[in-house]
Design a protein around this motif. Structure first.
Motif, mmCIF file in Angstrom:
data_model
loop_
_atom_site.group_PDB
_atom_site.id
_atom_site.type_symbol
_atom_site.label_atom_id
_atom_site.label_comp_id
_atom_site.label_asym_id
_atom_site.label_seq_id
_atom_site.Cartn_x
_atom_site.Cartn_y
_atom_site.Cartn_z
ATOM 1 N N MET A 172 0.809 -1.165 0.000
ATOM 2 C CA MET A 172 0.000 0.000 0.000
ATOM 3 C C MET A 172 0.870 1.252 0.000
ATOM 4 O O MET A 172 0.918 2.003 0.945
ATOM 5 N N ARG A 173 1.557 1.496 -1.065
ATOM 6 C CA ARG A 173 2.463 2.630 -1.156
ATOM 7 C C ARG A 173 1.729 3.957 -1.247
ATOM 8 O O ARG A 173 2.248 4.971 -0.815
ATOM 9 N N GLY A 174 0.520 3.986 -1.753
ATOM 10 C CA GLY A 174 -0.204 5.232 -1.947
ATOM 11 C C GLY A 174 -0.958 5.706 -0.713
ATOM 12 O O GLY A 174 -1.671 6.687 -0.754
ATOM 13 N N MET A 175 -0.828 5.013 0.409
ATOM 14 C CA MET A 175 -1.586 5.340 1.618
ATOM 15 C C MET A 175 -0.740 6.156 2.606
ATOM 16 O O MET A 175 -0.696 5.872 3.782
ATOM 17 N N THR A 176 -0.087 7.223 2.162
ATOM 18 C CA THR A 176 0.737 8.047 3.036
ATOM 19 C C THR A 176 -0.149 9.080 3.716
ATOM 20 O O THR A 176 -0.937 9.754 3.066
ATOM 21 N N LYS A 177 0.005 9.218 5.022
ATOM 22 C CA LYS A 177 -0.761 10.210 5.757
ATOM 23 C C LYS A 177 0.071 11.481 5.865
ATOM 24 O O LYS A 177 1.242 11.439 6.217
ATOM 25 N N TRP A 178 -0.566 12.593 5.584
ATOM 26 C CA TRP A 178 0.121 13.870 5.628
ATOM 27 C C TRP A 178 -0.325 14.657 6.851
ATOM 28 O O TRP A 178 -1.458 14.587 7.260
ATOM 29 N N MET A 179 0.589 15.406 7.394
ATOM 30 C CA MET A 179 0.283 16.305 8.500
ATOM 31 C C MET A 179 0.694 17.718 8.081
ATOM 32 O O MET A 179 1.737 18.212 8.480
ATOM 33 N N PRO A 180 -0.107 18.384 7.265
ATOM 34 C CA PRO A 180 0.311 19.656 6.695
ATOM 35 C C PRO A 180 0.509 20.778 7.716
ATOM 36 O O PRO A 180 1.344 21.635 7.522
ATOM 37 N N PHE A 181 -0.224 20.779 8.813
ATOM 38 C CA PHE A 181 -0.105 21.871 9.763
ATOM 39 C C PHE A 181 0.921 21.595 10.862
ATOM 40 O O PHE A 181 1.245 22.480 11.635
ATOM 41 N N LYS A 182 1.405 20.397 10.949
ATOM 42 C CA LYS A 182 2.406 20.082 11.957
ATOM 43 C C LYS A 182 3.631 19.445 11.318
ATOM 44 O O LYS A 182 4.251 18.565 11.873
ATOM 45 N N SER A 183 3.969 19.924 10.150
ATOM 46 C CA SER A 183 5.078 19.324 9.427
ATOM 47 C C SER A 183 6.424 19.905 9.844
ATOM 48 O O SER A 183 7.454 19.271 9.645
ATOM 49 N N LEU A 184 6.442 21.096 10.420
ATOM 50 C CA LEU A 184 7.688 21.706 10.859
ATOM 51 C C LEU A 184 7.842 21.572 12.370
ATOM 52 O O LEU A 184 6.873 21.588 13.108
ATOM 53 N N GLY B 14 8.145 22.564 15.986
ATOM 54 C CA GLY B 14 7.718 23.724 16.744
ATOM 55 C C GLY B 14 6.520 24.445 16.183
ATOM 56 O O GLY B 14 6.010 25.382 16.793
ATOM 57 N N GLN B 15 6.053 24.037 15.026
ATOM 58 C CA GLN B 15 4.927 24.721 14.404
ATOM 59 C C GLN B 15 3.629 24.456 15.163
ATOM 60 O O GLN B 15 2.786 25.346 15.267
ATOM 61 N N ASP B 16 3.490 23.271 15.729
ATOM 62 C CA ASP B 16 2.264 22.945 16.459
ATOM 63 C C ASP B 16 2.099 23.823 17.697
ATOM 64 O O ASP B 16 1.007 24.311 17.977
ATOM 65 N N THR B 17 3.182 24.091 18.423
ATOM 66 C CA THR B 17 3.075 24.958 19.597
ATOM 67 C C THR B 17 2.775 26.395 19.187
ATOM 68 O O THR B 17 2.021 27.096 19.861
#
Length: 102
Positions: A1-13, A15-18
Motif C-alpha cells: 500500500m504505497r499510496g496510503m501516506t498520511k500527511w500532516m500539513p499543519f504540523k510538518s515543521l 515547533g509549528q504545532d506549539t
C-alpha cells in the motif's frame, strides 16, 4: 500500500504545532469588559446582601476569558479588594456579575 501516506500539513515543521496553539489561544482572548455605573451598583448591592454560605452564580474575567461558575460565598475583604468563595478568590475588578441562587 504505497499510496496510503498520511500527511500532516499543519504540523510538518518542528515547533509549528506549539506556535499554532499559541496563535489560536491569543486570537480567542477577549479584553476586560468595562462595567457601567448601574452594573457596579447592582453588584455592590448583591455583595452587601450575601451571607456566608450563600450559593451564587457568578461571571468573572480571568486570563482573557469570561468564566461563569456556581460557588459558595465566604467573605468580602474591603481592604485588599478581594472576594472569597469556597473554591475561588477574586479581585473586585475581575467580577462581572453575581446572582444569588435560591
Amino acid at each position: 500500500m504505497r499510496g496510503m501516506t498520511k500527511w500532516m500539513p499543519f504540523k510538518s515543521l518542528v515547533g509549528q504545532d506549539t506556535y499554532l496553539e499559541k496563535f489560536i489561544m491569543e486570537n480567542s482572548m477577549v479584553k476586560r469588559p468595562s462595567l457601567s455605573e448601574d452594573q457596579c451598583l447592582e453588584i455592590n448591592s448583591t455583595l452587601n446582601s450575601l451571607k456566608k454560605g450563600d450559593r451564587v452564580h457568578l461571571s468573572y474575567f480571568f486570563d482573557g476569558e469570561i468564566i461563569e461558575k456556581d460557588d459558595i460565598f465566604i467573605n468580602v475583604d474591603t481592604v485588599y479588594k478581594k472576594i472569597y468563595f469556597k473554591d475561588l478568590t477574586l479581585k473586585e475588578i475581575d467580577l462581572l456579575n453575581i446572582h444569588m441562587i435560591v
